[in-house]
Every structure is written in C-alpha cells, then in structure tokens.
Design a protein around this motif. Sequence first.
Motif, PDB file in Angstrom:
ATOM      1  N   ASP A 175       0.644   4.029   2.768  1.00 41.21           N
ATOM      2  CA  ASP A 175      -0.523   4.902   2.884  1.00 41.21           C
ATOM      3  C   ASP A 175      -1.352   4.361   4.050  1.00 41.21           C
ATOM      4  OD1 ASP A 175      -3.299   5.675   2.621  1.00 41.21           O
ATOM      5  OD2 ASP A 175      -2.789   6.465   0.649  1.00 41.21           O
ATOM      6  N   THR A 176      -1.450   5.130   5.128  1.00 40.86           N
ATOM      7  CA  THR A 176      -2.076   4.609   6.348  1.00 40.86           C
ATOM      8  C   THR A 176      -3.551   4.267   6.156  1.00 40.86           C
ATOM      9  OG1 THR A 176      -2.409   6.874   7.128  1.00 40.86           O
ATOM     10  CG2 THR A 176      -0.465   5.707   7.936  1.00 40.86           C
TER      11      THR A 176
ATOM     12  N   SER B 259       0.827  -1.207   0.000  1.00 37.13           N
ATOM     13  CA  SER B 259       0.000   0.000   0.000  1.00 37.13           C
ATOM     14  C   SER B 259       0.863   1.259   0.000  1.00 37.13           C
ATOM     15  CB  SER B 259      -0.927   0.014   1.215  1.00 37.13           C
ATOM     16  OG  SER B 259      -0.194   0.193   2.409  1.00 37.13           O
TER      17      SER B 259
ATOM     18  N   LYS C 193      -5.040   3.171   3.294  1.00 36.23           N
ATOM     19  CA  LYS C 193      -5.078   1.893   2.576  1.00 36.23           C
ATOM     20  C   LYS C 193      -4.658   0.751   3.486  1.00 36.23           C
ATOM     21  CE  LYS C 193      -4.045   3.305  -2.169  1.00 36.23           C
ATOM     22  NZ  LYS C 193      -3.020   3.216  -3.222  1.00 36.23           N
TER      23      LYS C 193
END
Length: 88
Positions: A52-53, A49, A55
């Motif tokens: 990306d926190t 991901s 996602k």
Amino acid sequence: MVKIGLLSGITIITLIAVTNMSFPSNAINLHEQACMSLANQMIENMEESNFDTEKFAKINDLLFSRMTNEQCTDTEGWKKIVSYSPED
C-alpha cells in the motif's frame, strides 16, 4: 517498526563514525553496509504494508530521509530500493 529501524540506523551510523576514525580504509565498505541495511528495512516495511503506497510512504519517510542525508544515493542499497518490485 519505525523506531527499531531508526534505532538500528543510528547505531550503524555511529559504528561507521567510530570505525572511520580508527580505520579510514574501511569507511567506504561500512557506509555501503549501512545504506544496504536501511534499504533492507525499507523493503521489509513495504512488504509488511502489503505494498500500500500510502502506508509505505508513512512508514518509510524517516528511513528515506536518512538514506538521502547519509548520502546513500550512489550506493547499492539505493539501487536496490529504486529497482525493487514485489516479484523479487
């Protein structure tokens, strides 16, 4: 990816349950291995991901729930997740 992780987790937990009935002394080691497997899957998902926190949270929600439900919070797998950083 989540389906593969979920299926892997279910398979591992089933293996632990069967082995625990047959060989109770191996249960702790297998539990640790199952938790580490879930942790490794979470880290792999984080890397996919691109850190990306949002996602990451969506992808790993089920795996995180499994780790807490399977009592992984006192294992090396849990320590690996909480101490993970992208530089590792």
